[in-house]
Write a protein that holds these residues in place. Structure first.
Motif, PDB file in Angstrom:
ATOM      1  N   GLN A   1       0.852  -1.194   0.000  1.00  0.00           N
ATOM      2  CA  GLN A   1       0.000   0.000   0.000  1.00  0.00           C
ATOM      3  C   GLN A   1       0.884   1.239   0.000  1.00  0.00           C
ATOM      4  OE1 GLN A   1      -1.979  -0.850   3.711  1.00  0.00           O
ATOM      5  NE2 GLN A   1      -3.778  -1.656   2.666  1.00  0.00           N
ATOM      6  N   GLN A   2       0.496   2.240  -0.778  1.00  0.00           N
ATOM      7  CA  GLN A   2       1.212   3.513  -0.822  1.00  0.00           C
ATOM      8  C   GLN A   2       0.539   4.499   0.122  1.00  0.00           C
ATOM      9  OE1 GLN A   2       4.079   4.091  -2.625  1.00  0.00           O
ATOM     10  NE2 GLN A   2       3.959   1.904  -3.055  1.00  0.00           N
TER      11      GLN A   2
ATOM     12  N   LEU B   1       6.222   6.351   7.279  1.00  0.00           N
ATOM     13  CA  LEU B   1       6.250   5.309   6.252  1.00  0.00           C
ATOM     14  C   LEU B   1       5.566   5.779   4.981  1.00  0.00           C
ATOM     15  CD1 LEU B   1       5.427   2.153   8.398  1.00  0.00           C
ATOM     16  CD2 LEU B   1       7.671   3.104   7.794  1.00  0.00           C
ATOM     17  N   GLY B   2       6.197   5.502   3.860  1.00  0.00           N
ATOM     18  CA  GLY B   2       5.615   5.847   2.563  1.00  0.00           C
ATOM     19  C   GLY B   2       4.892   4.683   1.935  1.00  0.00           C
TER      20      GLY B   2
ATOM     21  N   ALA C   1       7.769  -2.527   5.760  1.00  0.00           N
ATOM     22  CA  ALA C   1       7.736  -1.066   5.903  1.00  0.00           C
ATOM     23  C   ALA C   1       8.830  -0.403   5.075  1.00  0.00           C
ATOM     24  CB  ALA C   1       7.902  -0.697   7.372  1.00  0.00           C
ATOM     25  N   GLN C   2       8.452   0.688   4.414  1.00  0.00           N
ATOM     26  CA  GLN C   2       9.395   1.491   3.635  1.00  0.00           C
ATOM     27  C   GLN C   2       9.251   2.944   4.090  1.00  0.00           C
ATOM     28  OE1 GLN C   2       8.628   0.818  -0.523  1.00  0.00           O
ATOM     29  NE2 GLN C   2       8.899  -1.380  -0.337  1.00  0.00           N
ATOM     30  N   ALA C   3      10.327   3.502   4.624  1.00  0.00           N
ATOM     31  CA  ALA C   3      10.293   4.875   5.143  1.00  0.00           C
ATOM     32  C   ALA C   3      10.148   5.883   4.013  1.00  0.00           C
ATOM     33  CB  ALA C   3      11.567   5.160   5.933  1.00  0.00           C
ATOM     34  N   ASN C   4       9.531   7.006   4.331  1.00  0.00           N
ATOM     35  CA  ASN C   4       9.470   8.116   3.385  1.00  0.00           C
ATOM     36  C   ASN C   4      10.863   8.704   3.201  1.00  0.00           C
ATOM     37  OD1 ASN C   4       6.913   8.732   2.167  1.00  0.00           O
ATOM     38  ND2 ASN C   4       6.109   9.095   4.220  1.00  0.00           N
TER      39      ASN C   4
END
Length: 172
Positions: free
Chosen positions: A17-18, A90-91, A106-109
């Protein structure tokens, strides 16, 4: 983390999800960072869209603005007029439901560009403990930080008045 080579392309989960775009400008002095939008927020494409989330009432009380009663675009404009921005740590991630405990992949902004986008930014407030895990990184980058009790309806350990008293540190 190693950079994938052309022989080993990065494989993203199909249900990734974005998150939402940041609400910031060159004049913000305070940034509120949540963890990642919940289901209601993603569906509406609006920060803190769940009707029981206390974010808008809390910020309304802090700014003296009737934020909960305004259309979403007007809420954002009023926050920016007070020098307050909104984003998430998170981005992107995989999450079933809206609980932070369900976040996976999880992918950080990209916060490297934050100083250029918001040069007046001085204080970062973290809306809850999950986003608060990033506080040390922001302190190391020269920002004042404050970890706030979550505005989520899932965080029922404090009532609205107790949360508001602690959220006042965001603007002090």
């Amino acid at each position: 983390m190693p950079v994938p080579s052309p022989a080993s392309p990065l494989v993203l989960p199909p249900d990734l999800q974005q998150g939402l775009a940041p609400v910031i400008d060159r004049h913000i002095r305070v940034l509120v960072l949540g963890s990642f939008p919940g289901e209601a927020s993603l569906a509406a494409q609006q920060y803190y869209a769940h009707p029981r989330n206390q974010f808008w009432p809390l910020l309304g009380a802090l700014t003296g603005e009737p934020l909960p009663d305004l259309p979403y675009a007007d809420r954002l404009a009023r926050l920016l007029s007070h020098g307050i921005g909104v984003w998430d740590v998170l981005g992107a991630c995989v999450r079933e439901g809206s609980l932070d405990s369900n976040i996976r992949h999880a992918q950080a902004n990209d916060f490297v560009r934050l100083k250029a986008l918001a040069p007046a930014l001085r204080r970062v407030g973290f809306n809850g403990g999950t986003s608060g895990r990033f506080a040390a990184q922001f302190e190391a980058a020269g920002y004042e930080t404050v970890v706030l009790p979550s505005s989520s309806p899932a965080h029922a350990a404090r009532n609205f008045e107790q949360k508001l008293a602690l959220w006042r540190a965001l603007l002090n």
